[in-house]
Design a protein around this motif. Structure first.
Motif, mmCIF file in Angstrom:
data_model
loop_
_atom_site.group_PDB
_atom_site.id
_atom_site.type_symbol
_atom_site.label_atom_id
_atom_site.label_comp_id
_atom_site.label_asym_id
_atom_site.label_seq_id
_atom_site.Cartn_x
_atom_site.Cartn_y
_atom_site.Cartn_z
ATOM 1 N N LYS A 1 5.072 6.404 -0.909
ATOM 2 C CA LYS A 1 5.282 7.173 0.009
ATOM 3 C C LYS A 1 6.912 5.756 0.481
ATOM 4 O O LYS A 1 7.664 6.280 1.507
ATOM 5 C CB LYS A 1 4.855 6.125 1.462
ATOM 6 C CG LYS A 1 3.755 6.828 0.952
ATOM 7 C CD LYS A 1 3.090 6.632 2.574
ATOM 8 C CE LYS A 1 1.249 7.927 2.889
ATOM 9 N NZ LYS A 1 0.501 7.769 4.241
ATOM 10 N N GLU B 1 -9.769 10.104 -5.224
ATOM 11 C CA GLU B 1 -10.395 11.281 -4.030
ATOM 12 C C GLU B 1 -11.928 10.828 -3.446
ATOM 13 O O GLU B 1 -12.060 12.331 -3.568
ATOM 14 C CB GLU B 1 -9.603 11.976 -3.796
ATOM 15 C CG GLU B 1 -8.443 11.991 -4.032
ATOM 16 C CD GLU B 1 -7.143 11.098 -3.292
ATOM 17 O OE1 GLU B 1 -7.557 10.936 -1.836
ATOM 18 O OE2 GLU B 1 -6.594 10.105 -3.650
ATOM 19 N N SER C 1 -5.834 1.407 -0.165
ATOM 20 C CA SER C 1 -5.781 2.196 0.077
ATOM 21 C C SER C 1 -6.777 3.866 -0.013
ATOM 22 O O SER C 1 -6.683 4.224 0.752
ATOM 23 C CB SER C 1 -4.483 3.621 0.021
ATOM 24 O OG SER C 1 -4.715 3.495 -2.051
ATOM 25 N N GLN C 2 -7.278 3.650 -0.453
ATOM 26 C CA GLN C 2 -8.723 4.419 -0.245
ATOM 27 C C GLN C 2 -9.318 3.968 0.380
ATOM 28 O O GLN C 2 -9.907 5.260 1.149
ATOM 29 C CB GLN C 2 -9.055 4.552 -2.166
ATOM 30 C CG GLN C 2 -8.046 4.724 -3.278
ATOM 31 C CD GLN C 2 -7.784 6.240 -3.232
ATOM 32 O OE1 GLN C 2 -6.347 6.327 -2.019
ATOM 33 N NE2 GLN C 2 -8.435 7.868 -3.611
ATOM 34 N N GLN D 1 0.730 3.932 -2.821
ATOM 35 C CA GLN D 1 0.874 5.809 -2.262
ATOM 36 C C GLN D 1 1.908 6.964 -2.695
ATOM 37 O O GLN D 1 1.618 7.434 -2.212
ATOM 38 C CB GLN D 1 0.118 5.544 -1.033
ATOM 39 C CG GLN D 1 -0.664 5.173 -0.790
ATOM 40 C CD GLN D 1 -1.259 4.374 1.194
ATOM 41 O OE1 GLN D 1 0.091 4.880 1.838
ATOM 42 N NE2 GLN D 1 -2.254 4.207 1.385
ATOM 43 N N GLN E 1 0.953 -1.559 0.168
ATOM 44 C CA GLN E 1 0.222 0.197 -0.289
ATOM 45 C C GLN E 1 0.918 1.315 0.045
ATOM 46 O O GLN E 1 -0.109 2.354 -0.672
ATOM 47 C CB GLN E 1 -0.987 -0.020 1.455
ATOM 48 C CG GLN E 1 -2.362 -0.704 0.958
ATOM 49 C CD GLN E 1 -3.288 -0.502 1.970
ATOM 50 O OE1 GLN E 1 -4.074 -1.339 2.210
ATOM 51 N NE2 GLN E 1 -2.966 0.226 2.191
ATOM 52 N N GLN E 2 1.973 1.046 1.015
ATOM 53 C CA GLN E 2 3.137 2.628 0.704
ATOM 54 C C GLN E 2 3.278 2.555 -0.709
ATOM 55 O O GLN E 2 3.551 3.521 -1.247
ATOM 56 C CB GLN E 2 3.839 2.461 1.362
ATOM 57 C CG GLN E 2 3.441 2.062 2.986
ATOM 58 C CD GLN E 2 5.219 2.288 4.609
ATOM 59 O OE1 GLN E 2 5.759 1.427 4.000
ATOM 60 N NE2 GLN E 2 4.988 2.923 4.614
ATOM 61 N N LYS F 1 -8.743 5.389 3.165
ATOM 62 C CA LYS F 1 -8.989 7.273 3.903
ATOM 63 C C LYS F 1 -10.264 7.044 3.923
ATOM 64 O O LYS F 1 -10.717 8.635 4.626
ATOM 65 C CB LYS F 1 -8.377 7.571 2.759
ATOM 66 C CG LYS F 1 -7.682 8.144 2.093
ATOM 67 C CD LYS F 1 -6.935 8.301 0.981
ATOM 68 C CE LYS F 1 -5.186 8.381 0.184
ATOM 69 N NZ LYS F 1 -4.894 8.450 -1.029
#
Length: 621
Positions: free
Chosen positions: A202, A480, A509-510, A200, A196-197, A513
């Motif tokens: 990251k 988003e 990941s969404q 994103q 997931q990172q 959020k």
């Protein structure tokens, strides 16, 4: 007492399948009644069979008295799960020699890895490889000079393909020999976090590769509970493995001893009793129901919503998604293995494994006990677990051969209730698979890993014709919001039904959020289906006139797993008036895809097994 729902579903499967099953068994009984094939071979034919054999082997084959065993091998040295099979043929032959019998590698079958082809063109051949393997198995056995069969396979399409092919020779005793999972590596929770990172932005590719390599690090099956390990569970609960053998690590004394014991078992049955259970007797309507119960109770791979239908058809049994869904309503979830939990199959094995699971299910009335296995009648032996015999007189040295094996009662209680539980303390009163129906058609969803608060989603559609399209939208910052990702033109006829694993990290990941998200697709997500609700295997697919091809950006869709519904909120008249929209970018050339045009033209829909050949026995011909 058998659970009423198990009885009900079994009876309707038997009734529905009567004509096809009777026709299949008539063919099997005819084959069993024939004279041993080698006895009728011409001299030239027999000479070809034994040309490369030793003198002793030639003498045995000429006499046509002792068994000759077929080995169908999926060995290759690129894929970790199949690497251990390199040494199996020699071990099988050495055991056969001790019984004054012979064994031959009848053929090899391809073994491709979905983990390698994820997001690549080669994934479009993945599902079709199952039917290629089935045909390769049949070709290997078509020499018709064998008395028993050993199938060596582990992963996603290999085991279903081997079984479908072997069922064409269902008059022969058949055993599946597992290779076992690799030792545990990087914890699954950490692997998912790094993925997931990376999605994103990251962490970089170097960190991602380090995590993946720490997860998939040695010979043996990947340790998460995807299709490969679901295959192993199925072969054991359906009576085609030795009890407790599915999840023993490769290159251990116990693993080698179990393989040797399987060969000994078949040879003793063939030589002494002349009554070894044939494959067609083992794979019955009740056995298939047992396999389905095991799949539901462990939260196994959604791929088997396709494979079990195709396997059943090969045995003359008609199985439907409704049967699966109805059983899922009552079969409790007894295991949590990644992606339905954080543990892997090694933890499951240590907690009590298949013996504990099968004893619990049988005691609570969820398994048919009146079935045949490779060991004979009933499941008593399958509530035990194997060990190396502790009596020194029973242990053979390396020079003598593999260690002797004995079976003991499995643990009375689970040794880790976070991984494996009793029926009375189940993780959930229902299994992990749900049928979804509505104006979009029918699909399946794996809910065992989806939190209850995410099992109902109503949101606008964002429509894509590939998972790369969704990845690009994510990179542009367009996701988003609440949305349901509609990934169309991924079905069997369009693209061979590739798995869409690249969606999982982005959608997860969404969801993390706080957005309400879900997936609707006529493609696959497989055993790695995770915490994001995904309506998959949608039938009819887009290219066959499925409504998914008429969904427009912004259409409101409801995915309601608890109530089994999948609806696009567009009026019936408007839907009828809309024209289906298709991508002009679909490419059926390159990476061998052009060779499979015939498969794409003839393949059935997902709910009918996504098979390129019928395998239905409507009448006895």
């Amino acid at each position: 007492m058998l659970h009423p729902r198990i009885q009900e579903v079994t009876e309707r499967v038997i009734l529905r399948s009567k004509a096809t099953r009777d026709a299949y068994m008539a063919r099997i009984n005819y084959a069993k009644s024939q004279t041993r094939v080698r006895a009728g071979l011409g001299c030239g034919n027999l000479a070809h069979v034994m040309a490369a054999c030793s003198k002793d082997e030639k003498d045995l084959l000429k006499d046509d008295i002792q068994p000759n065993l077929a080995i169908i091998n999926s060995y290759n040295d690129m894929l970790s799960a199949h690497v251990p099979y390199k040494d199996y043929p020699d071990l099988i032959k050495n055991i056969a020699k001790k019984y004054n019998s012979t064994a031959q590698v009848a053929g090899g079958v391809p073994a491709m890895c979905d983990g390698v082809t994820q997001g690549r063109d080669g994934m479009e051949l993945s599902l079709f490889s199952r039917d290629v393997i089935a045909m390769s198995t049949a070709i290997s056995l078509s020499h018709d000079v064998f008395d028993g069969v050993f199938c060596l396979g582990v992963c996603d399409k290999i085991v279903p393909g081997l079984l479908i092919g072997a069922l064409s020779f269902g008059h022969l005793p058949t055993m599946f020999l597992p290779a076992g999972p690799m030792q545990s590596g990087l914890p699954n929770k950490e692997k998912a976090r790094v993925r997931q990172q990376f999605a994103q932005g990251k962490v970089g590719r170097e960190e991602l590769l380090a995590a993946e390599s720490a997860s998939y690090h040695s010979a043996g099956t990947c340790t998460f509970y995807g299709t490969a390990n679901s295959n192993q569970m199925l072969m054991e609960i359906m009576g085609l493995h030795l009890p407790g053998s599915s999840f023993v690590n490769p290159y251990t004394d116990l693993r080698e001893g179990l393989t040797a014991h399987a060969v000994q078992t078949m040879l003793e049955q063939l030589i002494d009793s002349k009554n070894a259970p044939c494959l067609a007797e083992v794979i019955s309507e009740k056995t298939i129901i047992n396999g389905l119960v095991g799949l539901l109770a462990t939260g196994g791979s959604t791929n088997h919503a396709i494979h079990l239908v195709a396997i059943a058809k090969a045995a003359g049994v008609e199985l439907t998604w409704k049967d699966m869904s109805d059983l899922s309503e009552v079969v409790p979830l007894l295991a949590r293995i990644y992606p339905n939990g954080h543990a892997d199959v090694n933890h499951f094995q240590a907690a009590g494994g298949m013996g504990y699971l099968m004893r619990e299910l049988r005691s609570a009335g969820f398994l048919h006990n009146d079935v045949k296995t490779i060991l004979g009648e009933g499941l008593d032996a399958y509530t035990t677990e194997p060990m190396i015999a502790s009596d020194s007189s029973l242990i053979m040295t390396t020079e003598q051969g593999p260690a002797k094996i004995k079976w003991v009662d499995c643990p009375a209680d689970s040794l880790d209730p976070e991984v494996l539980r009793s029926v009375s303390d189940a993780f959930s009163p229902q299994g992990g698979l749900q049928l979804l129906t509505g104006n979009l058609g029918q699909a399946v969803i794996k809910v065992s890993a989806v939190a209850k608060e995410h099992q109902v989603v109503t949101a606008p559609a964002k429509v894509f014709d590939s998972q790369s399209g969704l990845q690009a939208a994510f990179a542009r910052g367009e996701l988003e919001t609440d949305f349901i990702a509609v990934i169309k033109e991924q079905g069997p006829k369009a693209k061979g039904m590739p798995e869409l694993h690249k969606l999982t990290p982005i959608m997860a990941s969404q969801q993390d959020k706080g957005f309400k998200v879900a997936i609707v697709t006529d493609g696959r997500m497989s055993g790695a289906s995770g915490k994001v609700p995904a309506a998959i295997h949608l039938a009819p697919e887009a290219i066959e006139g499925g409504v998914i091809a008429k969904i427009r950006e912004g259409d409101l869709i409801t995915l309601d797993a608890p109530n089994g519904s999948l609806i696009v909120h567009v009026g019936e008249a408007e839907l009828a008036a809309r024209e289906a929209q298709f991508s002009v970018q679909t490419n059926t050339f390159g990476t061998g895809r052009e060779l499979f045009a015939g498969f794409r033209n003839t393949v059935s829909s997902a709910d009918l097994g996504a098979s390129a050949f019928g395998l239905i026995y409507p009448e006895n011909k």
